[in-house]
Write a protein that holds these residues in place. Structure first.
Motif, PDB file in Angstrom:
ATOM      1  N   UNK A  11      -2.963  -6.796   1.826  1.00  0.00           N
ATOM      2  CA  UNK A  11      -2.787  -7.749   0.733  1.00  0.00           C
ATOM      3  C   UNK A  11      -1.336  -8.220   0.618  1.00  0.00           C
ATOM      4  N   UNK A  12      -0.395  -7.353   0.911  1.00  0.00           N
ATOM      5  CA  UNK A  12       1.017  -7.694   0.735  1.00  0.00           C
ATOM      6  C   UNK A  12       1.639  -8.229   2.022  1.00  0.00           C
ATOM      7  N   UNK A  13       0.852  -8.979   2.766  1.00  0.00           N
ATOM      8  CA  UNK A  13       1.393  -9.643   3.954  1.00  0.00           C
ATOM      9  C   UNK A  13       1.724  -8.686   5.068  1.00  0.00           C
ATOM     10  N   UNK A  14       0.910  -7.605   5.224  1.00  0.00           N
ATOM     11  CA  UNK A  14       1.099  -6.591   6.252  1.00  0.00           C
ATOM     12  C   UNK A  14       2.441  -5.881   6.101  1.00  0.00           C
ATOM     13  N   UNK A  15       2.750  -5.556   4.840  1.00  0.00           N
ATOM     14  CA  UNK A  15       3.895  -4.726   4.499  1.00  0.00           C
ATOM     15  C   UNK A  15       3.559  -3.952   3.237  1.00  0.00           C
ATOM     16  N   UNK A  16       4.183  -2.810   3.102  1.00  0.00           N
ATOM     17  CA  UNK A  16       4.105  -2.114   1.826  1.00  0.00           C
ATOM     18  C   UNK A  16       5.155  -2.696   0.889  1.00  0.00           C
ATOM     19  N   UNK A  17       4.775  -3.014  -0.328  1.00  0.00           N
ATOM     20  CA  UNK A  17       5.769  -3.583  -1.241  1.00  0.00           C
ATOM     21  C   UNK A  17       6.860  -2.584  -1.578  1.00  0.00           C
ATOM     22  N   UNK A  18       8.093  -3.081  -1.600  1.00  0.00           N
ATOM     23  CA  UNK A  18       9.233  -2.260  -1.987  1.00  0.00           C
ATOM     24  C   UNK A  18       9.355  -2.320  -3.508  1.00  0.00           C
ATOM     25  N   UNK A  19       8.554  -1.466  -4.193  1.00  0.00           N
ATOM     26  CA  UNK A  19       8.368  -1.499  -5.646  1.00  0.00           C
ATOM     27  C   UNK A  19       7.545  -2.732  -6.020  1.00  0.00           C
ATOM     28  N   UNK A  20       7.400  -3.012  -7.310  1.00  0.00           N
ATOM     29  CA  UNK A  20       6.571  -4.109  -7.817  1.00  0.00           C
ATOM     30  C   UNK A  20       5.167  -4.061  -7.189  1.00  0.00           C
ATOM     31  N   UNK A  61      -5.922   0.922  -4.604  1.00  0.00           N
ATOM     32  CA  UNK A  61      -5.845   2.365  -4.409  1.00  0.00           C
ATOM     33  C   UNK A  61      -5.743   2.807  -2.956  1.00  0.00           C
ATOM     34  N   UNK A  62      -6.277   2.032  -2.015  1.00  0.00           N
ATOM     35  CA  UNK A  62      -6.303   2.434  -0.603  1.00  0.00           C
ATOM     36  C   UNK A  62      -5.096   1.846   0.119  1.00  0.00           C
ATOM     37  N   UNK A  63      -4.360   2.669   0.814  1.00  0.00           N
ATOM     38  CA  UNK A  63      -3.101   2.227   1.411  1.00  0.00           C
ATOM     39  C   UNK A  63      -3.261   1.099   2.418  1.00  0.00           C
ATOM     40  N   UNK A  64      -4.335   1.115   3.223  1.00  0.00           N
ATOM     41  CA  UNK A  64      -4.518   0.100   4.255  1.00  0.00           C
ATOM     42  C   UNK A  64      -4.748  -1.272   3.620  1.00  0.00           C
ATOM     43  N   UNK A  65      -5.630  -1.332   2.621  1.00  0.00           N
ATOM     44  CA  UNK A  65      -5.879  -2.597   1.941  1.00  0.00           C
ATOM     45  C   UNK A  65      -4.630  -3.075   1.198  1.00  0.00           C
ATOM     46  N   UNK A  66      -3.916  -2.145   0.609  1.00  0.00           N
ATOM     47  CA  UNK A  66      -2.658  -2.475  -0.061  1.00  0.00           C
ATOM     48  C   UNK A  66      -1.673  -3.105   0.928  1.00  0.00           C
ATOM     49  N   UNK A  67      -1.641  -2.564   2.111  1.00  0.00           N
ATOM     50  CA  UNK A  67      -0.768  -3.054   3.184  1.00  0.00           C
ATOM     51  C   UNK A  67      -1.149  -4.487   3.579  1.00  0.00           C
ATOM     52  N   UNK A  88      -3.272   6.126   9.149  1.00  0.00           N
ATOM     53  CA  UNK A  88      -4.169   6.973   8.367  1.00  0.00           C
ATOM     54  C   UNK A  88      -4.539   6.262   7.072  1.00  0.00           C
ATOM     55  N   UNK A  89      -5.688   6.627   6.534  1.00  0.00           N
ATOM     56  CA  UNK A  89      -6.168   6.031   5.279  1.00  0.00           C
ATOM     57  C   UNK A  89      -5.991   7.046   4.163  1.00  0.00           C
ATOM     58  N   UNK A  90      -5.304   6.620   3.101  1.00  0.00           N
ATOM     59  CA  UNK A  90      -5.094   7.504   1.954  1.00  0.00           C
ATOM     60  C   UNK A  90      -5.423   6.767   0.669  1.00  0.00           C
ATOM     61  N   UNK A  91      -5.687   7.551  -0.376  1.00  0.00           N
ATOM     62  CA  UNK A  91      -5.996   6.991  -1.693  1.00  0.00           C
ATOM     63  C   UNK A  91      -4.904   7.399  -2.675  1.00  0.00           C
ATOM     64  N   UNK A  92      -4.456   6.441  -3.492  1.00  0.00           N
ATOM     65  CA  UNK A  92      -3.391   6.719  -4.447  1.00  0.00           C
ATOM     66  C   UNK A  92      -3.930   7.349  -5.731  1.00  0.00           C
ATOM     67  N   UNK A  93      -5.057   6.848  -6.231  1.00  0.00           N
ATOM     68  CA  UNK A  93      -5.605   7.335  -7.492  1.00  0.00           C
ATOM     69  C   UNK A  93      -7.067   6.896  -7.608  1.00  0.00           C
ATOM     70  N   UNK A  94      -7.731   7.341  -8.679  1.00  0.00           N
ATOM     71  CA  UNK A  94      -9.161   7.096  -8.849  1.00  0.00           C
ATOM     72  C   UNK A  94      -9.409   5.836  -9.677  1.00  0.00           C
TER      73      UNK A  94
END
Length: 863
Positions: free
Chosen positions: A356-365, A348-354, A279-285
């Motif tokens: 950019x970080x090497x196909x993982x969600x960053x564990x903080x930072x 802001x978008x979870x998919x792009x964030x995923x 799913x695609x979600x937004x963190x903030x504006x």
């Protein structure tokens, strides 16, 4: 007209009696002196007794640097280490944390100054970031203007650096990124690709993780360069694309010697698998994110996703100016603003964030790619700065109004707790000051020396204040180093008399990587290269473990026995040493060393049936440990103790003196308090499923357990450890063991005698880099208990030898060598071709300036 243009570019420097290279000096010196001043104010050693050990720098980097220094100075192998995690692939740990070429200077550093080596290496790298940014701006825009210093300082002192400067392993990539970008621009112009390939390769070698983000952006920037240069010819497009691909691949090839072993090792970690978001979600504006441009905004390092990209308050003035500047082509504006918007979406978008970080969600930072955004904003701002006289006073005033209104609206709309009310007013004040300097410069009546000095002071004060407020937290150096010398003394004393293989446990641990910090074989590990199988096994037997760590915390004497923990280091005298099988060895200062009677060698025999009957998926660690005792036909080692529930508490009384453990059955409970007659113990991270160690209890002692997690009542089981059962189990397992004649970092050799045959189970984590020889014959390396190396063998006496070489290293060395040779050949042929053609590529020469920039500046002079 061209001579007039040259004078326009160098007048300010001449009036200030500055040489063109002075911009480089100040771009390096200002960040360097700011950091030294902050260290002085914060009392960081040698200016006080504090140290800049922040977050993972405290828990991971300092220990790993210490281990690296120890290996370099004592001749240890850089391929494997026994000092953490039961034994780990050190080449992978090196590639992830230590691969910066500058780190090799630690061989010159005394052991007592490892912390200072790291701390002041950070200062040096921050200053070098300013230097390379100044170089990029000068060569990208082909100007001698001293103003590049202002933007270089903000690159070096950006919000990204404020948040992540302690992440010393990332800083090389931040230093190299401007050079990589300029090298790519040269490549796109048809010039040599050496700078691009060499700097990108060095970046990948230094830290592959941040380099992933650099590489993603380079692909995007390549497309942008094609658009800006209007490449319509298909032949030209393919030629540029081919050169970009070849030099990029060569860059990766040069770094293959560290990259391939790292990739192989990461496959065995918790990061080895990924699940693409569904799913695609937004963190903030965007408005929320724009507020992060203001100074004095506390940096985000947790799980809230906020980007850290502050890079000077004048961004609120220069970005509107960039949009409306008449001399900046519309196409370039469109491309750069597209990039900015794309980065806002990426933050802001979870998919792009995923992605950019090497196909993982960053564990903080969070938003670890935001240094790229910082460079883009500063690059755009510098183009406005060098064209500043192309804006009318009315346009300048309008840009000021846009910036001020944006800040005022943000104060109304943004509700982040990290942004204090006074931050908005400070930003407005800085915005007004920057506008004043630009307005005075446009009037041409104010001394250029005054303007340059004033701007330099202003950017220095702003960047220093932001760094001081939002970064550089400290901890006590004295506390971190306390007992270190005593531990070294005791460890060396043991090694001088006991030449076998064994591990230590430090009872009062500072970190999970204490073994690496003080250079003794140990069990625990906190590292992104931690074996996922070890983490799973540790959880099953009741020890603390998480995604990237496993620890001896929560271990019972049975676990210590299996892991070969022969020596225990205490900061105070333990209770009931006789009952627990502890023999006093030596003391140094307040530190005590004990030897346990229950410690198995590195390898011991078990029959196939015994291994089959040891069930490690029993649901609770007590059942798993008792399952081993049952498989060996021994009494259970953990005996259940009954108590009573009373609301949110559980109370029990020790019927027999002994060592007691608690296991919480509910994973929702994160914190527990244990109340004794005269003291309390607090436990956190309880949800990780580990045993809570209550210590030695006297007969009749009552303990009350209470959940400290809101809305969660205590739900637990209490156990007493039976040392008689442990002694019985130890006698059976210690009958047939591996007696080592040789043990080195990458080589183990010894003999074992077995009557019935079976499996020699080791406490070495399985790694395909290990090669096993039995009686001189190579055998297949097998994994047992889903975690450890086991070696099947027939009855009789056998010589067992293990040799280690990391998977992927041989191929990586070959690829790196071939790539380097090919890169040098390409450079040789291109140089030969250039000399043959009689052409010069000295792009710093004014005659080689881009015609469009010359035309724009001539227009500025006329105005």
């Amino acid at each position: 007209m061209q001579s007039k243009l040259i004078l326009d570019e160098t007048t300010a420097a001449k009036r200030m009696r500055l040489k063109p290279q002075d911009a480089y000096l100040f771009s390096f010196l200002i960040p360097f002196l700011i950091m030294i001043l902050i260290f002085f104010v914060k009392g960081i050693f040698p200016f006080g007794e504090e140290t800049f050990l922040r977050t993972d720098m405290y828990h991971q980097y300092a220990p790993f640097f210490s281990e690296f220094q120890y290996k370099l100075r004592h001749g240890g192998s850089l391929l494997y280490s026994w000092d953490v995690g039961l034994g780990v692939n050190f080449s992978a740990l090196y590639a992830y944390y230590l691969a910066s070429p500058l780190n090799w200077l630690i061989i010159l550093c005394p052991k007592s100054l490892v912390l200072e080596f790291m701390t002041y290496m950070i200062v040096l790298k921050i200053a070098l970031s300013g230097l390379t940014m100044a170089y990029y701006l000068r060569h990208h825009y082909r100007t001698y203007d001293f103003g590049c210093t202002y933007f270089a300082v903000f690159y070096a002192m950006s919000g990204y650096i404020a948040a992540y400067s302690w992440n010393i392993m990332w800083l090389d990539c931040i230093i190299l990124f401007p050079l990589i970008l300029y090298g790519m621009e040269k490549l796109m112009r048809g010039e040599s690709g050496m700078l691009y390939s060499f700097t990108l390769g060095l970046s990948i070698l230094s830290n592959y993780y941040i380099s992933i983000m650099t590489c993603i952006f380079l692909v995007i920037y390549f497309i942008c360069c094609l658009i800006l240069r209007t490449v319509r010819n298909l032949r030209v497009f393919f030629k540029k694309a081919m050169r970009f691909a070849v030099f990029s691949l060569l860059a990766g090839g040069v770094a293959a010697a560290t990259l391939l072993p790292e990739i192989a090792a990461l496959k065995g970690t918790a990061s080895g698998n990924f699940n693409f978001p569904t799913t695609v979600t937004q963190y903030f504006t965007i408005v929320d994110m724009l507020a992060r441009h203001m100074p004095l905004v506390y940096t985000e390092q947790g799980l809230d996703h906020w980007p850290n990209f502050y890079c000077g308050a004048f961004a609120f003035l220069l970005l509107p100016a960039y949009a409306m500047h008449p001399q900046i082509p519309v196409k370039r504006k469109a491309v750069y603003f597209f990039l900015l918007i794309f980065f806002y979406l990426s933050f802001s978008i979870n998919v792009l964030n995923f992605i950019w970080h090497g196909f993982h969600y960053p564990n903080s930072l969070p938003c670890r790619q935001s240094f790229i955004y910082v460079l883009l904003v500063l690059s755009m701002g510098y183009e406005v700065y060098i064209r500043r006289r192309g804006l009318s006073r009315r346009q300048g005033a309008f840009c000021l109004a846009v910036g001020a209104v944006t800040i005022i609206l943000m104060q109304k709309l943004v509700t982040q707790d990290e942004i204090k009310w006074w931050t908005y007013y400070a930003t407005l004040l800085l915005l007004a000051l920057y506008y004043m300097f630009f307005a005075l410069d446009a009037g041409r009546k104010t001394s250029m020396r005054f303007l340059t000095l004033g701007m330099t002071i202003l950017i220095t004060v702003e960047s220093a204040a932001n760094m001081m407020v939002t970064s550089v937290t400290t901890t006590s150096r004295t506390a971190y180093l306390r007992d270190n010398q005593d531990v070294h003394t005791l460890v060396n004393e043991v090694r001088s008399t006991d030449e076998g293989f064994y591990r230590f446990e430090k009872m009062s641990r500072k970190t999970k990587d204490d073994g690496a910090w003080m250079n003794f074989p140990s069990v625990s590990l906190f590292s992104s290269t931690a074996y996922a199988a070890c983490s799973d096994f540790f959880k099953k037997i009741g020890c603390e473990a998480s995604t990237n760590a496993y620890s001896i915390t929560g271990s019972t004497p049975l676990v210590n026995m299996l892991f070969g923990v022969k020596y225990d280091i205490y900061s105070e005298e333990p209770e009931a040493t006789g009952e627990r099988g502890l023999d006093f060895v030596e003391s140094s200062g307040d530190t005590l060393l004990y030897q346990t009677r229950f410690a198995l060698p590195l390898g011991f025999m078990m029959t196939d049936k015994q291994l089959e009957n040891w069930h490690i998926d029993m649901g609770t660690p007590a059942l798993v440990q008792n399952s081993l005792a049952d498989a060996m036909e021994c009494n259970p080692v953990l005996l259940n103790v009954l108590g009573t529930y009373n609301g949110n508490s559980y109370e029990f009384t020790a019927q027999d003196a002994g060592e007691y453990y608690v296991y919480c059955n509910s994973k929702a409970i994160k914190e527990v308090r244990a109340s004794f007659a005269a003291r309390d113990l607090s436990f956190d991270n309880v949800d990780r499923g580990m045993f809570l160690e209550l210590g030695w209890l006297q007969q009749g002692e009552t303990v009350t357990l209470t959940s400290q997690t809101d809305g969660q009542n205590i739900n637990c089981d209490v156990y007493r450890f039976d040392y008689n059962a442990l002694s019985e189990l130890y006698e059976k397992l210690a009958k047939e063991t591996w007696s080592l004649d040789t043990w080195e970092d990458t080589h183990l050799k010894g003999r074992i005698q077995t009557e019935d045959g079976g499996v020699m189970l080791t406490s070495i984590p399985y790694d395909a880099g290990w090669t096993v020889f039995v009686d001189g014959q190579k055998v297949t390396t097998e994994k047992y208990l889903d975690t450890f190396i086991g070696i099947p063998m027939a009855a009789g006496t056998h010589t067992v030898e293990l040799r280690y070489f990391p998977v992927g290293l041989r191929q990586g060395i070959v690829i790196s060598g071939l790539s380097l040779i090919l890169l040098l050949l390409l450079w040789h042929f291109s140089e030969s071709k250039r000399k043959k053609a009689g052409k010069s590529y000295r792009r710093d020469d004014i005659n080689a300036l881009d015609k469009r920039i010359i035309k724009d500046r001539i227009t500025t002079i006329r105005e």
